[in-house]
Design a protein around this motif. Structure first.
Motif, PDB file in Angstrom:
ATOM      1  N   SER A  13      39.543  37.785  34.961  1.00 39.37           N
ATOM      2  CA  SER A  13      39.336  38.428  33.662  1.00 39.37           C
ATOM      3  C   SER A  13      37.844  38.472  33.364  1.00 39.37           C
ATOM      4  O   SER A  13      37.183  37.430  33.274  1.00 39.37           O
ATOM      5  CB  SER A  13      40.092  37.651  32.568  1.00 39.37           C
ATOM      6  OG  SER A  13      40.026  38.318  31.336  1.00 39.37           O
ATOM      7  N   THR A  50      42.610  36.536  26.922  1.00 40.95           N
ATOM      8  CA  THR A  50      43.615  36.884  27.932  1.00 40.95           C
ATOM      9  C   THR A  50      43.642  35.849  29.041  1.00 40.95           C
ATOM     10  O   THR A  50      44.718  35.422  29.497  1.00 40.95           O
ATOM     11  CB  THR A  50      43.341  38.282  28.502  1.00 40.95           C
ATOM     12  OG1 THR A  50      43.443  39.254  27.451  1.00 40.95           O
ATOM     13  CG2 THR A  50      44.335  38.638  29.592  1.00 40.95           C
ATOM     14  N   HIS A 139      41.202  42.162  35.472  1.00 44.49           N
ATOM     15  CA  HIS A 139      41.410  42.635  34.100  1.00 44.49           C
ATOM     16  C   HIS A 139      40.051  42.716  33.419  1.00 44.49           C
ATOM     17  O   HIS A 139      39.320  41.719  33.346  1.00 44.49           O
ATOM     18  CB  HIS A 139      42.318  41.683  33.329  1.00 44.49           C
ATOM     19  CG  HIS A 139      42.544  42.117  31.905  1.00 44.49           C
ATOM     20  ND1 HIS A 139      43.194  43.299  31.586  1.00 44.49           N
ATOM     21  CD2 HIS A 139      42.179  41.550  30.721  1.00 44.49           C
ATOM     22  CE1 HIS A 139      43.233  43.431  30.267  1.00 44.49           C
ATOM     23  NE2 HIS A 139      42.622  42.396  29.717  1.00 44.49           N
ATOM     24  N   ASP A 275      45.266  40.849  23.284  1.00 40.12           N
ATOM     25  CA  ASP A 275      44.825  40.049  24.430  1.00 40.12           C
ATOM     26  C   ASP A 275      46.000  39.251  25.008  1.00 40.12           C
ATOM     27  O   ASP A 275      46.161  39.148  26.227  1.00 40.12           O
ATOM     28  CB  ASP A 275      43.714  39.090  24.007  1.00 40.12           C
ATOM     29  CG  ASP A 275      42.594  39.781  23.258  1.00 40.12           C
ATOM     30  OD1 ASP A 275      42.349  40.974  23.536  1.00 40.12           O
ATOM     31  OD2 ASP A 275      41.967  39.147  22.396  1.00 40.12           O
ATOM     32  N   ALA A 279      48.274  39.371  28.692  1.00 39.43           N
ATOM     33  CA  ALA A 279      48.613  38.198  29.503  1.00 39.43           C
ATOM     34  C   ALA A 279      50.107  38.097  29.771  1.00 39.43           C
ATOM     35  O   ALA A 279      50.532  37.505  30.769  1.00 39.43           O
ATOM     36  CB  ALA A 279      48.126  36.926  28.807  1.00 39.43           C
TER      37      ALA A 279
END
Length: 313
Positions: A13, A50, A139, A275, A279
């Motif tokens: 991320s 996330t 991500h 966020d 996930a």
């Protein structure tokens, strides 16, 4: 690019780390005088949030970002690591750790006043090359692309991920900066991404459609989201539109269209809902599960956030 259950998959991320100063207000803000509030200092930043939820749910996760050489940065790193996140954080000796003032109204809606601090100086050199490997998922927070000084880091992350055979996702992150940036420019940067995540306002803006009305019917909201998602399929293989209390909708090239209703919950604070949705959705999508099931997992992940104050586990 593999989309099947993989016990060793790592989620990378990339984006902002922020310290959120969250003020939950009992009513309207009284300008020019005091407005009593419940004030808390918490970890924030879209990509960091996330990452925190991914790790909380047992997924191997690395967060890549930039913090200041200060108490807030050190505390932020410690919080993420204690939550199971592997951190690849560049430390900025000149800029402070990013901070955001979050004003939360009684209905849970929030207004943010951010100072990006060290985040705006993230560079391609801050991205550990060894993190980019086949079978992993990148991500990226759209904030990185909408800030001139960090854009090259975001573009570099996407390029490296594609070259190494990773799947990719981009969350638009915020309609205000998107409007300032321009839809055409943003779409040119993320073209070819596997998953694009946007709320209904962001999706409409990107697709060149009228802004959704908050008092419109569920049927009208779903139709608007569908039109936006179909228009954006030229930029992303899977387009996900988050609709708040109306759930979420997605369109992709393999399964067509899917919709999952929201989980009923008393909304306290919407900060970080998108966020957390990412996930919940992304691991299911990466495993190749049914699109409606993946949306449902995203909705459940978002519901556990909005029922409490703050964006983190």
């Amino acid at each position: 690019m593999s989309r099947a259950p993989h016990p060793d998959r790592r989620y990378v991320s990339v984006g902002q780390y922020m310290t959120d100063v969250v003020a939950s207000l009992p009513g309207a803000l009284r300008e020019g005088t005091d407005t009593p509030a419940d004030v808390r200092v918490m970890g924030g930043g879209a990509a960091a949030n996330t990452a925190a939820w991914l790790a909380h749910d047992g997924h191997t996760t690395t967060f890549v970002g930039r913090i200041g050489d200060d108490l807030l940065g050190r505390a932020g790193r410690m919080e993420l690591e204690e939550g199971g996140v592997d951190c690849a954080l560049a430390v900025d000796a000149q800029r402070p750790t990013g901070t955001c003032i979050v004003l939360v109204m009684p209905d849970g809606e929030r207004t943010m006043v951010p100072d990006p601090g060290a985040n705006q100086a993230l560079t391609p050199q801050d991205l550990p090359d060894g993190l980019f490997a086949a079978g992993r998922h990148l991500h990226l927070s759209g904030y990185m692309l909408m800030v001139d000084s960090s854009r090259m880091a975001g573009l570099s992350a996407l390029d490296r991920a594609r070259l190494r055979g990773m799947t990719t996702s981009v969350d638009v992150a915020s309609v205000g900066p998107l409007a300032d940036t321009g839809a055409a420019r943003f779409l040119s940067w993320i073209s070819g991404v596997d998953v694009l995540l946007a709320n209904e306002e962001e999706a409409a803006l990107l697709a060149g459609l009228p802004a959704p009305q908050h008092d419109e019917s569920t049927a009208a909201a779903l139709d608007g989201a569908r039109q936006a998602a179909l228009a954006l399929r030229s930029a992303a293989a899977t387009v996900v539109v988050k609709l708040g209390s109306r759930g979420s909708l997605a369109v992709d090239s393999e399964q067509g269209e899917a919709h999952a209703p929201a989980v009923p919950v008393d909304v306290v604070d919407t900060t970080g809902a998108g966020d957390a949705f990412a996930a919940g959705f992304l691991p299911a999508w990466c495993d190749g599960v049914d699109l409606e099931v993946a949306l449902g997992r995203g909705n459940r992940a978002a519901a556990r956030v909005v029922a409490r104050v703050g964006a983190r586990p």
